[in-house]
Write a protein that holds these residues in place. Structure first.
Motif, PDB file in Angstrom:
ATOM      1  N   ALA A   5       0.798  -1.185   0.161  1.00 61.17           N
ATOM      2  CA  ALA A   5      -0.086  -0.076   0.152  1.00 61.17           C
ATOM      3  C   ALA A   5       0.897   1.191   0.026  1.00 61.17           C
ATOM      4  CB  ALA A   5      -0.816  -0.165   1.233  1.00 61.17           C
ATOM      5  N   VAL A   8      -1.041   3.684   5.264  1.00 62.32           N
ATOM      6  CA  VAL A   8      -1.883   3.036   6.182  1.00 62.32           C
ATOM      7  C   VAL A   8      -2.146   4.099   7.309  1.00 62.32           C
ATOM      8  CG1 VAL A   8      -2.684   1.256   7.698  1.00 62.32           C
ATOM      9  CG2 VAL A   8      -1.136   0.640   5.625  1.00 62.32           C
ATOM     10  N   ILE A  19      -6.439   1.971   4.264  1.00 68.53           N
ATOM     11  CA  ILE A  19      -5.458   1.569   3.640  1.00 68.53           C
ATOM     12  C   ILE A  19      -5.610   2.314   2.274  1.00 68.53           C
ATOM     13  CG2 ILE A  19      -4.304  -0.342   2.551  1.00 68.53           C
ATOM     14  CD1 ILE A  19      -5.495  -2.120   4.412  1.00 68.53           C
ATOM     15  N   HIS A  27       0.302  -1.660  -5.883  1.00 69.92           N
ATOM     16  CA  HIS A  27      -0.252  -1.881  -4.563  1.00 69.92           C
ATOM     17  C   HIS A  27      -1.410  -2.576  -4.776  1.00 69.92           C
ATOM     18  CE1 HIS A  27       1.265   2.559  -4.118  1.00 69.92           C
ATOM     19  NE2 HIS A  27       2.186   1.724  -3.416  1.00 69.92           N
ATOM     20  N   VAL A  55      -0.037  -5.318   6.180  1.00 66.35           N
ATOM     21  CA  VAL A  55       0.254  -4.345   5.224  1.00 66.35           C
ATOM     22  C   VAL A  55       1.726  -3.900   4.879  1.00 66.35           C
ATOM     23  CG1 VAL A  55      -0.810  -2.264   4.189  1.00 66.35           C
ATOM     24  CG2 VAL A  55      -2.136  -3.734   5.694  1.00 66.35           C
ATOM     25  N   THR A  57       4.203  -0.928   3.346  1.00 68.81           N
ATOM     26  CA  THR A  57       4.524   0.401   2.850  1.00 68.81           C
ATOM     27  C   THR A  57       5.863   0.679   2.299  1.00 68.81           C
ATOM     28  OG1 THR A  57       4.711   1.517   4.692  1.00 68.81           O
ATOM     29  CG2 THR A  57       2.446   1.506   3.877  1.00 68.81           C
TER      30      THR A  57
END
Length: 292
Positions: A5, A8, A19, A27, A55, A57
């Motif tokens: 992502a 978040v 998200i 992504h 998740v 990033t």
């Protein structure tokens, strides 16, 4: 489930996670597609089940490697089954004259040894992806082979469907040229860009350490390289030459337009093409993964 992502956010008061998926290519779901499908099928059933979400990033630069690492067991097993079913035979027949055939890993944990040294293996998915770039029945001037870079596993599955492997015998007259073109671009691109006025050695991803310093070996012929060229740059450059592919319905084979080999055309356009892709790279933040 593992997600990539942009960012978040967690709202403590509402216990709400937001998200942000900014780029469809970078992504989304990296691992857990089957889990997600099952969730969607049963979301109305009010089941008391828990699924762990992870998740990540800031992983845009390594998204392909991350995808490969998270999905290796499933993809390699599928590859091994395909090898047992002889589904790679059409491709093997097309490239049997190439010196790196013994280094292609067509099955799980395949290792080859030469002079008591383990050889650096090439994933069979990469071979499928590179040939697929030139599959004009699959990609044309309107449909671009982005998946060859972003999702080799998808192309492998596509290749293994029904009678698709047999259709890859169409490459028998041009497959060798394709891999020779890859080698030529990988070894000549940095200097072509330098000759066009650029300074490729200033790019971090070039790995450049100084004149004559070997920093890598070419992917297929294992020639010493003074610069590295990421796949994110290699694949678009390679894909440009699919414009030369034509289909001969009588022979059911692919040919080069007017018989002109892409390696020869590369000599004519390498400086302008190199400058073009690097100008594009500079305009989007100089990220090879984003280029790919």
């Amino acid at each position: 489930m593992v997600l990539s992502a942009k960012k978040v956010q967690y709202d403590v008061k509402r216990s709400l996670v937001t998200i942000d998926f900014e780029d469809d290519l970078l992504h989304g779901n990296i691992d857990g597609g089957h889990t997600y499908k099952i969730i969607c099928e049963h979301k109305q059933d009010k089941l008391e089940q828990i699924v762990q979400f992870e998740v990540m990033t800031g992983v845009e630069d390594i998204i392909e490697a991350l995808d490969r690492a998270r999905n290796t067991s499933v993809q390699v097993d599928e590859k091994s089954l395909a090898e047992l079913a002889n589904k790679f035979d059409p491709i093997k027949d097309c490239i049997k004259s190439l010196p790196f055939l013994n280094r292609i890993a067509f099955k799980q944990n395949q290792i080859e040894v030469d002079d008591n040294k383990k050889l650096k293996m090439i994933d069979a998915r990469e071979i499928v992806a590179i040939l697929s770039i030139f599959n004009i029945h699959l990609f044309d001037e309107q449909t671009h082979p982005i998946k060859a870079y972003s999702s080799k596993a998808v192309l492998l599955k596509q290749y293994l469907e029904d009678d698709t492997p047999e259709s890859y015998r169409r490459f028998s007259d041009i497959a060798v040229d394709i891999f020779e073109l890859y080698e030529t671009i990988e070894t000549e691109f940095p200097n072509a860009y330098n000759n066009a006025g650029g300074r490729y050695g200033r790019k971090k991803y070039s790995g450049y350490k100084g004149e004559g310093e070997v920093v890598a070996k070419s992917k297929f012929w294992q020639k010493p390289l003074n610069y590295k060229v990421p796949d994110g740059i290699m694949y678009p450059l390679l894909a440009a030459f699919r414009a030369l592919v034509i289909y001969n319905a009588k022979t059911d084979r692919y040919e080069w337009y007017n018989g002109k080999r892409p390696k020869d055309l590369w000599d004519d356009v390498k400086e302008s093409l190199s400058q073009s892709i690097m100008n594009f790279s500079n305009s989007i933040g100089d990220n090879p993964n984003t280029i790919g």
